[in-house]
Design a protein around this motif. Structure first.
Motif, PDB file in Angstrom:
ATOM      1  N   LYS A  93       0.833  -1.240   0.036  1.00  0.00           N
ATOM      2  CA  LYS A  93      -0.052  -0.135   0.006  1.00  0.00           C
ATOM      3  C   LYS A  93       0.912   1.425   0.237  1.00  0.00           C
ATOM      4  CE  LYS A  93      -3.655   2.271   2.477  1.00  0.00           C
ATOM      5  NZ  LYS A  93      -4.496   2.231   3.657  1.00  0.00           N
ATOM      6  N   GLY A  94       1.826   1.319   0.780  1.00  0.00           N
ATOM      7  CA  GLY A  94       2.885   2.528   0.804  1.00  0.00           C
ATOM      8  C   GLY A  94       3.728   2.357  -0.208  1.00  0.00           C
ATOM      9  N   GLU A  95       4.101   1.500  -0.752  1.00  0.00           N
ATOM     10  CA  GLU A  95       4.938   1.518  -2.191  1.00  0.00           C
ATOM     11  C   GLU A  95       4.700   2.599  -3.050  1.00  0.00           C
ATOM     12  OE1 GLU A  95       6.319  -2.050  -4.603  1.00  0.00           O
ATOM     13  OE2 GLU A  95       6.443  -2.357  -2.562  1.00  0.00           O
ATOM     14  N   PRO A  96       5.557   3.165  -3.602  1.00  0.00           N
ATOM     15  CA  PRO A  96       5.286   4.306  -4.805  1.00  0.00           C
ATOM     16  C   PRO A  96       4.975   3.391  -6.080  1.00  0.00           C
ATOM     17  CG  PRO A  96       7.783   4.407  -4.156  1.00  0.00           C
ATOM     18  CD  PRO A  96       6.926   3.378  -3.047  1.00  0.00           C
ATOM     19  N   ARG A 103      10.520   8.308 -11.788  1.00  0.00           N
ATOM     20  CA  ARG A 103      10.637   9.846 -11.623  1.00  0.00           C
ATOM     21  C   ARG A 103      12.112   9.795 -10.671  1.00  0.00           C
ATOM     22  NH1 ARG A 103       5.313  10.814 -12.305  1.00  0.00           N
ATOM     23  NH2 ARG A 103       5.011  10.564 -10.154  1.00  0.00           N
ATOM     24  N   ALA A 104      12.105   8.989  -9.454  1.00  0.00           N
ATOM     25  CA  ALA A 104      13.039   9.095  -8.502  1.00  0.00           C
ATOM     26  C   ALA A 104      14.368   8.650  -9.112  1.00  0.00           C
ATOM     27  CB  ALA A 104      12.718   8.053  -7.505  1.00  0.00           C
ATOM     28  N   LYS A 105      14.378   7.542  -9.921  1.00  0.00           N
ATOM     29  CA  LYS A 105      15.653   7.092 -10.494  1.00  0.00           C
ATOM     30  C   LYS A 105      16.222   7.938 -11.615  1.00  0.00           C
ATOM     31  CE  LYS A 105      15.174   2.577 -11.730  1.00  0.00           C
ATOM     32  NZ  LYS A 105      15.228   1.387 -12.151  1.00  0.00           N
ATOM     33  N   GLU A 106      15.203   8.767 -12.326  1.00  0.00           N
ATOM     34  CA  GLU A 106      16.034  10.019 -13.266  1.00  0.00           C
ATOM     35  C   GLU A 106      16.422  10.995 -12.401  1.00  0.00           C
ATOM     36  OE1 GLU A 106      12.676  10.993 -15.638  1.00  0.00           O
ATOM     37  OE2 GLU A 106      12.492   9.228 -16.722  1.00  0.00           O
ATOM     38  N   LYS A 107      15.835  11.535 -11.279  1.00  0.00           N
ATOM     39  CA  LYS A 107      16.306  12.561 -10.262  1.00  0.00           C
ATOM     40  C   LYS A 107      17.668  12.141  -9.788  1.00  0.00           C
ATOM     41  CE  LYS A 107      14.469  15.456  -6.525  1.00  0.00           C
ATOM     42  NZ  LYS A 107      13.515  15.703  -5.696  1.00  0.00           N
TER      43      LYS A 107
END
Length: 121
Positions: A93-96, A103-107
């Motif tokens: 449930k709390g997993e993005p 997006r997190a990987k690109e950032k």
């Protein structure tokens, strides 16, 4: 005939008030019901004594007759001590989501590239 112990909504727009009713599973949510066994007012504080008003004897009798409560009503019955409800667990449930992970990987890649450029100078 399968019976459900469920909530029937009443009240005005954005001011919900629910009746806890015994109804045929095929009848609509706010439609025909067999018996009213309580009320639920979600606008009251969680610790208010009249937030959930439930006739325990009637509920117990209907459970013995085979009526199946919905998840929300099962919580009320569990709190009243009439039935045991297992706690549900959803570890994902709390997993993005996938896009958020991308997006997190690109950032992170951009941040790593930025630190390499700063170290090269």
């Amino acid at each position: 005939m399968s019976l459900k112990i469920r909530l029937a909504r009443g009240g005005a727009k954005k001011r919900p008030y629910y009746r806890i009713v015994i109804a045929d599973a095929r009848s609509p949510r706010d439609g025909r019901f067999i018996e009213k066994i309580g009320t639920f007012n979600p606008l009251l504080a969680k610790d208010a004594e009249n937030r959930v008003v439930l006739d325990a004897e009637k509920a117990k009798a209907w459970l013995e007759k085979g009526a199946q409560p919905t998840d929300r009503v099962a919580r009320f019955l569990d709190a009243a001590g009439l039935m045991k409800r297992d706690a549900k667990s959803n570890p994902k449930k709390g997993e993005p989501g996938e896009k958020a992970k991308e997006r997190a990987k690109e950032k992170a890649a951009k941040a790593a590239a930025g630190t390499e450029d700063a170290a090269a100078e």
